[in-house]
Scaffold this active site. Sequence first.
Site, PDB file in Angstrom:
ATOM      1  N   LYS A  70       3.643  17.627 109.150  1.00  0.00           N
ATOM      2  CA  LYS A  70       4.295  16.678 108.237  1.00  0.00           C
ATOM      3  C   LYS A  70       5.572  16.169 108.861  1.00  0.00           C
ATOM      4  O   LYS A  70       6.393  16.940 109.341  1.00  0.00           O
ATOM      5  CB  LYS A  70       4.645  17.394 106.914  1.00  0.00           C
ATOM      6  CG  LYS A  70       5.204  16.464 105.864  1.00  0.00           C
ATOM      7  CD  LYS A  70       4.124  15.760 105.102  1.00  0.00           C
ATOM      8  CE  LYS A  70       4.640  14.588 104.286  1.00  0.00           C
ATOM      9  NZ  LYS A  70       4.905  13.353 105.068  1.00  0.00           N
ATOM     10  N   LYS A  94      12.199  22.834 108.598  1.00  0.00           N
ATOM     11  CA  LYS A  94      12.627  22.215 107.336  1.00  0.00           C
ATOM     12  C   LYS A  94      11.619  22.533 106.217  1.00  0.00           C
ATOM     13  O   LYS A  94      12.006  22.975 105.129  1.00  0.00           O
ATOM     14  CB  LYS A  94      12.715  20.695 107.537  1.00  0.00           C
ATOM     15  CG  LYS A  94      13.365  19.931 106.413  1.00  0.00           C
ATOM     16  CD  LYS A  94      13.362  18.418 106.690  1.00  0.00           C
ATOM     17  CE  LYS A  94      14.114  18.039 107.955  1.00  0.00           C
ATOM     18  NZ  LYS A  94      14.261  16.573 108.114  1.00  0.00           N
ATOM     19  N   LYS A 106       6.190  14.776 114.044  1.00  0.00           N
ATOM     20  CA  LYS A 106       7.047  13.579 114.053  1.00  0.00           C
ATOM     21  C   LYS A 106       6.469  12.583 115.031  1.00  0.00           C
ATOM     22  O   LYS A 106       5.837  12.965 116.013  1.00  0.00           O
ATOM     23  CB  LYS A 106       8.464  13.947 114.496  1.00  0.00           C
ATOM     24  CG  LYS A 106       9.516  12.909 114.181  1.00  0.00           C
ATOM     25  CD  LYS A 106       9.795  12.866 112.686  1.00  0.00           C
ATOM     26  CE  LYS A 106      11.221  12.607 112.363  1.00  0.00           C
ATOM     27  NZ  LYS A 106      11.657  13.230 111.132  1.00  0.00           N
TER      28      LYS A 106
HETATM   29  N1  GLU Z   1      11.702  11.509 107.967  1.00  0.00           N
HETATM   30  C1  GLU Z   1      12.096  12.408 106.937  1.00  0.00           C
HETATM   31  C2  GLU Z   1      12.668  13.680 107.541  1.00  0.00           C
HETATM   32  O1  GLU Z   1      13.149  13.687 108.656  1.00  0.00           O
HETATM   33  C3  GLU Z   1      10.991  12.651 105.912  1.00  0.00           C
HETATM   34  C4  GLU Z   1       9.731  13.248 106.440  1.00  0.00           C
HETATM   35  C5  GLU Z   1       8.599  13.313 105.412  1.00  0.00           C
HETATM   36  O2  GLU Z   1       8.780  12.901 104.294  1.00  0.00           O
HETATM   37  O3  GLU Z   1       7.526  13.788 105.797  1.00  0.00           O
HETATM   38  O4  GLU Z   1      12.732  14.703 106.909  1.00  0.00           O
END
Ligand code: GLU
Length: 418
Positions: A70, A94, A106
């Site tokens: 994710k 995270k 990512k």
């Molecule tokens: N780009 C955001 C982050 O760095 C959200 C990632 C997401 O919602 O999957 O956390």
Amino acid sequence: MSDEANPFESLQSQIDDAAAHLDVGDDVIERLKHPERVLETNLTIERDDGDLERFKAFRSQFNGDRGPYKGGIRYHPGVSRDEVKALSGWMTYKTAIVDIPLGGGKGGIIVDPDDYSESELERLTRSFAKELRPMVGEDRDVPAPDVNTGQREMNWIKDTYETLENTSEPGVVTGKALDSGGSEGRVDATGRSTVIAAREAFDYLDKDLEGATVAVQGYGNAGWIAARLIDEMGATVVAASDSSGGIYNPDGFDPVAAKDHKNETGSVVGFEGGEEEITNDDVLTLDVDLLIPAALENAIDADLAEAVEADVISEAANGPLTPAADEVLEDKDVFVIPDILANAGGVTVSYFEWVQNRQRFYWSEQRVNEELEGIIVDAFDALVESYEEHDLENPRTAAYVVAVQRVADAFEEAGSWP
Ligand code: GLU
């Protein structure tokens, strides 16, 4: 901004700092410091004038032991393989610190979207979605917005995927517009968790948020929403900046009016509520109670950290402090709420969006915000427990101790294949 630190090396040193306090084997830690795989691809699109142009793009799947990979997709000229690898690792830890059943990934395209028309960006996004198709899916890897991408790009990705797969699978991507299966509360979520975490930190440190002064570096989606919400909580936003510069008013200003000015002119600079024009570095070194870095990685290096005067930092951006800056701020007793917790609201509401997509049952904004509140408060409590139990100096290490342990447990329980 300094570019002295390689973000992937920063991630690895953060994991090492946590590993020193964990009873997890070096072999497992070594595994958890590297992505499982990285796609590197060259996209070719036709420009509006008929010429072809090539773009390099990446998707890193860092770890899937706790659930589908994710994380967002960013469009920026500074995107690199190491940056995407680092960001995918930060996503892994995270999702672990907020304890949602997802892994980390990512993606990014090396592009400055300001230089392209909407139809060129649509072709570019659909071309990337076509490349990603075999590796994404609601149970495989679920992209989302990141720097310079938003609902528009997510809607295109969803449509491309669903068209090619001949299916309806809105949960293949999150951060969509409401009419395309998005969630209430997703746009505000990153800024919201940044201020919930700040409120919890002030409470923990016995500091008063009412009347506290706040500086916000970066006035995009994360920064400006954080400014609006912290103002609603009774704090005073005294400074803000974007890539054109900064504004400062010791008596505070209305963050919504500053955003309106930016919408009209392209920048917060020149906003009448800001008395003084200052630089981005000035915003980062003001004597404020709370600093919210909400732009890119490496905004604060060791030199700048020496000049930081904030008491608390809540990291809305990913990786805004270099590891060397972290050490300086630790020595100065600045309480840094790490990115993996402070900005985790984005991925947490992405998780809610994914759940709603799968159930085809949609929640009210109030429910989204209440569930988000509970998750961020629980994660902050877990950070504090680890901070005190291990007698740590740095809240970031405390968060990584919890997160790395959770990922290591899932990795070890799964066993090895083959
Ligand atoms: N780009 C955001 C982050 O760095 C959200 C990632 C997401 O919602 O999957 O956390």
